[in-house]
Scaffold this motif. Structure first.
Motif, PDB file in Angstrom:
ATOM      1  N   CYS A 157       0.823  -1.219   0.000  1.00 42.10           N
ATOM      2  CA  CYS A 157       0.000   0.000   0.000  1.00 42.10           C
ATOM      3  C   CYS A 157       0.856   1.266   0.000  1.00 42.10           C
ATOM      4  N   PHE A 158       1.909   1.293   0.812  1.00 40.30           N
ATOM      5  CA  PHE A 158       2.730   2.499   0.942  1.00 40.30           C
ATOM      6  C   PHE A 158       3.384   2.852  -0.405  1.00 40.30           C
ATOM      7  N   SER A 159       4.084   1.894  -0.993  1.00 45.29           N
ATOM      8  CA  SER A 159       4.761   2.164  -2.267  1.00 45.29           C
ATOM      9  C   SER A 159       3.761   2.440  -3.386  1.00 45.29           C
ATOM     10  N   PHE A 160       2.661   1.707  -3.373  1.00 53.43           N
ATOM     11  CA  PHE A 160       1.647   1.874  -4.416  1.00 53.43           C
ATOM     12  C   PHE A 160       1.033   3.276  -4.338  1.00 53.43           C
ATOM     13  N   THR A 161       0.844   3.767  -3.126  1.00 52.12           N
ATOM     14  CA  THR A 161       0.314   5.128  -2.950  1.00 52.12           C
ATOM     15  C   THR A 161       1.239   6.151  -3.607  1.00 52.12           C
ATOM     16  N   GLY A 162       2.549   5.953  -3.432  1.00 57.95           N
ATOM     17  CA  GLY A 162       3.499   6.861  -4.075  1.00 57.95           C
ATOM     18  C   GLY A 162       3.425   6.763  -5.594  1.00 57.95           C
ATOM     19  N   GLY A 211      13.399   1.268   9.812  1.00 61.15           N
ATOM     20  CA  GLY A 211      13.291   2.679  10.172  1.00 61.15           C
ATOM     21  C   GLY A 211      12.048   3.290   9.575  1.00 61.15           C
ATOM     22  N   LYS A 212      12.079   4.609   9.454  1.00 64.59           N
ATOM     23  CA  LYS A 212      10.973   5.335   8.858  1.00 64.59           C
ATOM     24  C   LYS A 212      11.319   5.703   7.427  1.00 64.59           C
ATOM     25  N   ALA A 213      10.299   5.959   6.645  1.00 61.24           N
ATOM     26  CA  ALA A 213      10.517   6.398   5.265  1.00 61.24           C
ATOM     27  C   ALA A 213       9.378   7.319   4.866  1.00 61.24           C
ATOM     28  N   SER A 214       9.704   8.294   4.008  1.00 57.01           N
ATOM     29  CA  SER A 214       8.707   9.273   3.542  1.00 57.01           C
ATOM     30  C   SER A 214       8.612   9.219   2.031  1.00 57.01           C
ATOM     31  N   LEU A 215       7.389   9.216   1.555  1.00 52.47           N
ATOM     32  CA  LEU A 215       7.169   9.201   0.109  1.00 52.47           C
ATOM     33  C   LEU A 215       7.601  10.522  -0.515  1.00 52.47           C
ATOM     34  N   ILE A 216       8.139  10.460  -1.715  1.00 54.37           N
ATOM     35  CA  ILE A 216       8.473  11.661  -2.472  1.00 54.37           C
ATOM     36  C   ILE A 216       7.203  12.315  -3.015  1.00 54.37           C
ATOM     37  N   GLU A 234       3.894  12.048  -2.148  1.00 51.01           N
ATOM     38  CA  GLU A 234       2.702  12.268  -1.335  1.00 51.01           C
ATOM     39  C   GLU A 234       3.185  12.468   0.090  1.00 51.01           C
ATOM     40  N   ASP A 235       2.466  13.246   0.850  1.00 54.95           N
ATOM     41  CA  ASP A 235       2.911  13.562   2.206  1.00 54.95           C
ATOM     42  C   ASP A 235       2.556  12.412   3.140  1.00 54.95           C
ATOM     43  N   VAL A 236       3.265  11.326   2.997  1.00 55.92           N
ATOM     44  CA  VAL A 236       3.004  10.141   3.810  1.00 55.92           C
ATOM     45  C   VAL A 236       4.331   9.615   4.331  1.00 55.92           C
ATOM     46  N   THR A 237       4.397   9.359   5.623  1.00 54.94           N
ATOM     47  CA  THR A 237       5.574   8.744   6.236  1.00 54.94           C
ATOM     48  C   THR A 237       5.132   7.449   6.897  1.00 54.94           C
ATOM     49  N   ILE A 238       5.984   6.437   6.796  1.00 57.15           N
ATOM     50  CA  ILE A 238       5.653   5.152   7.418  1.00 57.15           C
ATOM     51  C   ILE A 238       6.784   4.756   8.356  1.00 57.15           C
ATOM     52  N   ASP A 239       6.433   4.144   9.465  1.00 58.99           N
ATOM     53  CA  ASP A 239       7.435   3.568  10.349  1.00 58.99           C
ATOM     54  C   ASP A 239       7.365   2.055  10.153  1.00 58.99           C
ATOM     55  N   PHE A 240       8.328   1.535   9.386  1.00 59.16           N
ATOM     56  CA  PHE A 240       8.257   0.109   9.040  1.00 59.16           C
ATOM     57  C   PHE A 240       8.351  -0.778  10.277  1.00 59.16           C
ATOM     58  N   GLN A 241       8.963  -0.266  11.327  1.00 58.15           N
ATOM     59  CA  GLN A 241       9.083  -1.083  12.531  1.00 58.15           C
ATOM     60  C   GLN A 241       7.702  -1.430  13.106  1.00 58.15           C
ATOM     61  N   GLN A 269      11.917   4.913 -10.495  1.00 57.11           N
ATOM     62  CA  GLN A 269      12.591   5.956  -9.726  1.00 57.11           C
ATOM     63  C   GLN A 269      12.342   5.693  -8.247  1.00 57.11           C
ATOM     64  N   PRO A 270      13.304   6.061  -7.381  1.00 60.37           N
ATOM     65  CA  PRO A 270      13.072   5.885  -5.950  1.00 60.37           C
ATOM     66  C   PRO A 270      11.746   6.503  -5.532  1.00 60.37           C
ATOM     67  N   LEU A 271      11.067   5.837  -4.598  1.00 59.18           N
ATOM     68  CA  LEU A 271       9.760   6.304  -4.142  1.00 59.18           C
ATOM     69  C   LEU A 271       9.849   7.068  -2.829  1.00 59.18           C
ATOM     70  N   THR A 272      10.994   6.923  -2.130  1.00 60.24           N
ATOM     71  CA  THR A 272      11.172   7.611  -0.845  1.00 60.24           C
ATOM     72  C   THR A 272      12.416   8.494  -0.939  1.00 60.24           C
ATOM     73  N   ASN A 273      12.438   9.534  -0.108  1.00 60.77           N
ATOM     74  CA  ASN A 273      13.552  10.482  -0.190  1.00 60.77           C
ATOM     75  C   ASN A 273      14.505  10.392   0.995  1.00 60.77           C
ATOM     76  N   ASP A 274      14.285   9.428   1.887  1.00 63.38           N
ATOM     77  CA  ASP A 274      15.158   9.329   3.055  1.00 63.38           C
ATOM     78  C   ASP A 274      15.726   7.922   3.227  1.00 63.38           C
ATOM     79  N   GLU A 275      15.825   7.207   2.118  1.00 60.49           N
ATOM     80  CA  GLU A 275      16.447   5.884   2.142  1.00 60.49           C
ATOM     81  C   GLU A 275      17.423   5.815   0.971  1.00 60.49           C
ATOM     82  N   ARG A 276      18.338   4.848   1.037  1.00 56.54           N
ATOM     83  CA  ARG A 276      19.306   4.706  -0.044  1.00 56.54           C
ATOM     84  C   ARG A 276      18.840   3.620  -1.020  1.00 56.54           C
TER      85      ARG A 276
END
Lengths: 269, 269
Positions: free
Chosen positions: B16-21, B200-205, B207-214, B229-236
């Motif tokens: 759901c998280f990645s699909f939303t992005g 950790g946490k990740a934020s979509l590029i 859409e304003d959505v952050t998830i805490d995978f933990q 293209q990467p879907l999050t801006n705070d992961e490698r």
């Protein structure tokens, strides 16, 4: 056992009303708790919604009931499992490509001795008698018609023969479509109704819902619905005979073959 | 062009998280207005949701974003049409059966001269270069391995070779899965990331959505996401090289082949 629902129409038509009736039989007014599926054709493409869980409380079934997807050919099924586990690969309808067309299949009944059916290049993924029968049927079509047949009647006749063979193995009620034609076979339980102008009202048997088709249609619409059991209690449904094979195209019956022992039999085109 | 999204996981995981992005790129933050689709494997079965209309305001896409369908292998695509009209038969992903397995395919890129690809018994239904390439690839696999291959590496190597051939015809980024493996090929744009404990946490590029995978996982979960293209801006995210072919199984990279001219190349098992 299971229940079948099919539609053939001359203009893209939604099946929300009939589907709402069918879905109640998936664990509420009927015992068919082991999954459901529906395939909508749109042009040469299709989309299938399916779920191995009961339909009456399925979120996806709820979407399909409320979101009018318009189609000229629909095949749907709710399942009460006999052969094969309750899982997605055993959930009808099944779709395979033949002659550059997507063919979709759903079966109501139970077969024995189906292990020996030769399916050639169409290999079943799940364990149901139904998918095996479908693969065998496609293999028969492919063997006789390596290219897309120009003579549709010859192709229909072969499907009818194959259905007769499968009926020897048990109960075999079937819906089959390539998006253009909806082919039906009755082993013991299959009904159909054609709705056309002047349209009236109809009430579902399984849910307190009445529809006024006149509000939903134009005068030229022709829509045939095929179902295991009638879905409405105030319309006249035709019960198919044992071994009756019929084809619907754009809402109209275009080909029918009944067994010779059935005295009502005549072939019409 | 289009965008791809794939997932491989060792436990059934929702996307759901990645699909939303991704869906935001379907006409909102991106120009891919010409349809979208997603295939979830569950066991040997699959279900596909698809729509030829833009994803960002699709009722069906909304359902998929909010209804967590858990799967170990997912293939998704949003389309900006180049070859073939905007309709359901041209909407990715495409699924066909081979060796009694359902194979699902999505392509990003554009090919020329693809008319000459010989697809044998796998006949395209729509008009896209992508479906033609898929049918050709399956035909190559079927020709070399009439039965299901016991040596997966030999099969992977053949897929990689076929992808190299298709890349000669244009841009060919690919996702391919049989429900067990997710096979990827990079022509110019494909990224992946493997998430595992500690999460950790990740934020979509998009859409304003952050998830805490933990909060969403257990310590043994391993999930790889593959995207154009990467879907999050705070992961490698790892960027794949030109001609890089990788296979993921239960969330882990299990096979990789890079072109010899790529100095970072090594084959790993």
């Amino acid at each position: 056992m299971c229940e079948l629902l099919g539609m053939s129409a001359n203009v893209p038509t939604d099946i929300c009303f009939s589907f709402t009736g069918l879905m109640q039989r998936g664990g509420k007014t009927g015992p068919h708790r082991d999954g459901w599926g529906i395939t909508f054709y749109e042009g040469k493409g299709f989309r299938t919604f399916k779920d191995p869980s009961p339909s009456f409380d399925s979120r996806i079934a709820e979407l399909v009931q409320n979101y009018p997807i318009k189609s000229c050919a629909v095949v749907s099924h709710i399942r009460q499992a006999n052969r094969g586990g309750v899982n997605l690969e055993n959930t009808h309808p099944f779709t395979r490509e033949l002659w550059g067309q997507y063919w979709t299949f759903a079966h109501n009944g139970q077969l024995t001795g189906y292990d020996q059916l030769e399916t050639g290049r169409f290999k079943p993924v799940g364990e149901t008698d139904s998918e095996k029968a479908f693969c065998w049927l496609l293999n028969q079509l492919d063997a006789r018609f390596p290219e897309i047949p120009q003579d549709c009647d010859a192709m229909f006749a072969l499907v009818a023969e194959c259905c007769d063979t499968l009926r020897q193995l048990g109960v075999y009620n079937m819906l089959l479509s390539n998006g253009e034609y909806v082919l039906t076979y009755c082993s013991n339980n299959l009904h159909w109704i054609t709705r056309r102008a002047p349209f009236g009202k109809a009430s579902l048997i399984d849910e307190d819902v009445t529809i006024d088709f006149q509000q939903e249609t134009t005068p030229n619409d022709v829509v045939t619905v095929i179902a295991t059991q009638p879905l409405t209690n105030d319309e006249r449904w035709h019960k198919m005979g044992v071994g009756e094979f019929s084809v619907f195209h754009l809402g109209e019956p275009v080909y029918s073959r009944v067994l010779e022992s059935d005295t009502s039999g005549e072939k019409k085109k």
